[in-house]
Design a protein around this motif. Structure first.
Motif, PDB file in Angstrom:
ATOM      1  N   LEU A   1       0.715  -1.207  -0.041  1.00  0.00           N
ATOM      2  CA  LEU A   1       0.094   0.069   0.141  1.00  0.00           C
ATOM      3  C   LEU A   1       0.850   1.328   0.031  1.00  0.00           C
ATOM      4  O   LEU A   1       0.442   2.430  -0.385  1.00  0.00           O
ATOM      5  CB  LEU A   1      -0.885  -0.062   1.364  1.00  0.00           C
ATOM      6  N   ALA A   2       1.995   1.037   0.262  1.00  0.00           N
ATOM      7  CA  ALA A   2       2.870   2.125   0.432  1.00  0.00           C
ATOM      8  C   ALA A   2       3.718   2.586  -0.719  1.00  0.00           C
ATOM      9  O   ALA A   2       4.556   3.329  -1.014  1.00  0.00           O
ATOM     10  CB  ALA A   2       3.956   2.205   1.606  1.00  0.00           C
ATOM     11  N   CYS A   3       3.465   1.499  -1.763  1.00  0.00           N
ATOM     12  CA  CYS A   3       4.163   1.545  -3.139  1.00  0.00           C
ATOM     13  C   CYS A   3       3.551   2.570  -3.837  1.00  0.00           C
ATOM     14  O   CYS A   3       2.606   2.582  -4.354  1.00  0.00           O
ATOM     15  CB  CYS A   3       4.295   0.076  -3.847  1.00  0.00           C
ATOM     16  N   PRO A   4       4.441   3.617  -4.606  1.00  0.00           N
ATOM     17  CA  PRO A   4       3.840   4.551  -5.416  1.00  0.00           C
ATOM     18  C   PRO A   4       3.245   3.848  -6.897  1.00  0.00           C
ATOM     19  O   PRO A   4       2.299   4.563  -7.585  1.00  0.00           O
ATOM     20  CB  PRO A   4       5.171   5.404  -5.782  1.00  0.00           C
ATOM     21  N   ALA A   5       3.579   2.726  -6.968  1.00  0.00           N
ATOM     22  CA  ALA A   5       2.861   2.024  -8.027  1.00  0.00           C
ATOM     23  C   ALA A   5       1.640   1.192  -7.901  1.00  0.00           C
ATOM     24  O   ALA A   5       1.180   0.873  -8.921  1.00  0.00           O
ATOM     25  CB  ALA A   5       4.059   1.278  -9.187  1.00  0.00           C
ATOM     26  N   VAL A   6       1.267   1.220  -6.803  1.00  0.00           N
ATOM     27  CA  VAL A   6       0.063   0.359  -6.428  1.00  0.00           C
ATOM     28  C   VAL A   6      -0.860   1.457  -5.870  1.00  0.00           C
ATOM     29  O   VAL A   6      -0.963   2.487  -5.196  1.00  0.00           O
ATOM     30  CB  VAL A   6       0.326  -0.105  -5.081  1.00  0.00           C
ATOM     31  N   LYS A   7      -2.159   1.033  -6.680  1.00  0.00           N
ATOM     32  CA  LYS A   7      -3.536   1.987  -6.568  1.00  0.00           C
ATOM     33  C   LYS A   7      -4.303   1.379  -5.323  1.00  0.00           C
ATOM     34  O   LYS A   7      -4.563   2.363  -4.476  1.00  0.00           O
ATOM     35  CB  LYS A   7      -4.450   1.882  -7.602  1.00  0.00           C
ATOM     36  N   ASP A   8      -4.470   0.215  -5.258  1.00  0.00           N
ATOM     37  CA  ASP A   8      -5.010  -0.443  -4.170  1.00  0.00           C
ATOM     38  C   ASP A   8      -4.624  -1.830  -4.121  1.00  0.00           C
ATOM     39  O   ASP A   8      -4.084  -2.493  -4.849  1.00  0.00           O
ATOM     40  CB  ASP A   8      -6.539  -0.116  -4.191  1.00  0.00           C
TER      41      ASP A   8
END
Length: 231
Positions: free
Chosen positions: A44-51
């Motif tokens: 969830l903290a990854c900038p490439a992840v929306k959800d």
């Protein structure tokens, strides 16, 4: 490109049976939950992840992971891991058909958000792509770009099966935290050496010391202070 991750988690009481050489029956459910919580928190903290959508029927895991911000999807249709992943990907795309979707293992307690971003950015160059695990036998991530089905083939020798399915194998350096899943005591020691998240560090601290586990288990890992860096 921002991704929706689908993370499968079996009922905690049945999880991580191969850790029996390291953790007693009463400790393994807590370890499995800690792995999943640290994995999802990092994702969830990854900038490439929306959800993140977690596929589970475990009530405790659902509550804990939902509190982190994950969406909980029922484990349907009851046909095993790959059927559950395909179902969850379909649920995600019911409302957002052009969403890129990636299946991610729930047992990556050393996961770093920026390493995950590197993997997802590389996967975006292909219709379907996968990342092999540290043992180079299994798979820790399978990605499908918009317009392509996930077609998961997790299980024994999944690296070979995903390659045979036409998915591109991602060969990346310096993404160890995305490849180090935990099935055995040796895997857990490797993850601890990388630096795990705080929940796994706390759970591993309750494992018996080697001198305490003679006759019931092999040498058990001891948890150092967590060196996990969310970046």
């Amino acid at each position: 490109m921002q991704w929706t991750l689908v993370v499968p988690l079996k009922p905690l009481a049945r999880a991580k049976s191969r850790l029996s050489d390291t953790a007693a029956d009463g400790l393994r459910p807590g370890l499995a939950l800690a792995f999943a919580l640290d994995t999802v928190a990092a994702a969830l903290a990854c900038p490439a992840v929306k959800d993140v959508a977690v596929v589970t029927d475990d009530a405790l895991a659902g509550r804990e992971l939902g509190a982190l911000g994950a969406h909980i999807v029922a484990d349907e249709p009851g046909g095993g891991l790959n059927a559950a992943l395909a179902h969850a990907a379909a649920v995600v795309r019911t409302s957002r058909p052009e969403t890129p979707v990636a299946a991610l293992n729930a047992d990556l307690p050393a996961l770093r958000p920026l390493e995950l971003a590197r993997v997802l950015d590389a996967a975006a160059e292909f219709p379907r792509a996968f990342l092999p695990d540290a043992a180079e036998i299994g798979t820790t991530l399978l990605a499908a770009s918009p317009g392509y089905e996930l077609l998961p083939a997790f299980g024994e020798d999944s690296r070979a099966r995903h390659r045979a399915s036409g998915a591109a194998e991602l060969c990346l350096d310096d993404v160890d935290s995305v490849r180090q899943d935990v099935d055995t005591g040796d895997d857990l020691r490797a993850a601890l050496a990388l630096g795990v998240g705080p929940r796994t560090a706390m759970a591993a601290a309750h494992l018996p010391r080697p001198e305490e586990s003679r006759g019931t288990a092999r040498t058990a890992p001891t948890a150092p202070h967590s060196t996990h860096n969310p970046s």
